[in-house]
Design a protein around this motif. Structure first.
Motif: not given
Length: 243
Positions: A72-83
């Motif tokens: 996903i980071r190759k397309y867009v830099d989103l904030p991620i919260i891991y579960l």
């Protein structure tokens, strides 16, 4: 215009995913989807671009949570919260390479979920190097190609009246309709020609050629009154004199 934060849930346990969705909706967030596989999550992000990704770190399938985050980071830099349920040290260290904003341990409670998401979403986005813009628009010499209803639609610079920002969204106003982009006003300012567009307020940028009236503390485009802040007035006045 205030938009609820958009959150994508990626969780292969559909009971947990549905429970998360229900809790997030009650908290006032917009859930853009519940995906159980990494490939589906990537497609969802490309189409809807959420503000936050809640991602199961031990996702089943050909892509686990960490590999999904990298893709996903190759397309867009989103904030991620891991579960995560039980994450060993090696997995934790590997997950850190994707620079998540937080980890939420399962089983999680509503208060912990609420506070963690709120803290992540309140972190500054401008200047963070997000890659949202290229998924929504392509900027050429005199026009946009704007993603609108699943298609790329041509929009000439001259058609733009003004742009209004709300957090990491920007709404382009034209005579024929409005277009909401997942991009900060700062990013829009960096991409648009300064000879034609200028910021007049922390939340507004205008097309100089479409300004009808200039007053001490505001300007007008058509019947719309737009605030003119003191910090931006000098630059605006110098630019408009060149029109």
């Amino acid at each position: 215009m205030n938009y609820p934060a958009r959150i994508l849930i990626v969780e292969d346990d559909m009971i947990i995913g549905a429970n998360l969705s229900l809790q997030l909706t009650k908290l006032g967030y917009e859930v853009t989807g519940i995906e159980s596989r990494g490939e589906a999550a990537i497609s969802n992000v490309k189409e809807h671009i959420p503000d936050l990704l809640l991602l199961d770190i031990n996702l089943k399938g050909s892509l686990d949570g960490i590999e999904t985050a990298k893709a996903i980071r190759k397309y867009v830099d989103l904030p991620i919260i891991y579960l995560t349920a039980n994450t060993d040290d090696a997995t934790f260290e590997k997950a850190k390479e994707t620079h998540p904003k937080a980890f939420i341990t399962k089983p999680f409670n509503r208060l912990n979920l609420q506070r963690t998401i709120a803290l992540v979403l309140e972190q500054p986005k401008e200047g963070s190097g997000t890659g949202r813009l290229h998924l929504d628009i392509e900027v050429l010499s005199d026009r946009f190609f704007v993603r609108h209803h699943g298609k790329m639609e041509k929009l000439l610079f001259d058609e733009i009246l003004y742009i209004e920002a709300d957090r990491n969204y920007s709404t382009i106003f034209t005579a024929k309709g409005n277009y909401v982009l997942t991009s900060t006003l700062k990013t829009m300012e960096e991409r648009l020609p300064t000879t034609q567009f200028v910021r007049v307020h922390r939340s507004y940028m205008v097309n100089l050629s479409n300004v009808d009236i200039v007053a001490d503390h505001h300007l007008e485009i058509g019947r719309t009154v737009i605030p003119l802040s003191k910090s931006h007035k000098e630059v605006f006045m110098s630019r408009i004199q060149l029109i």
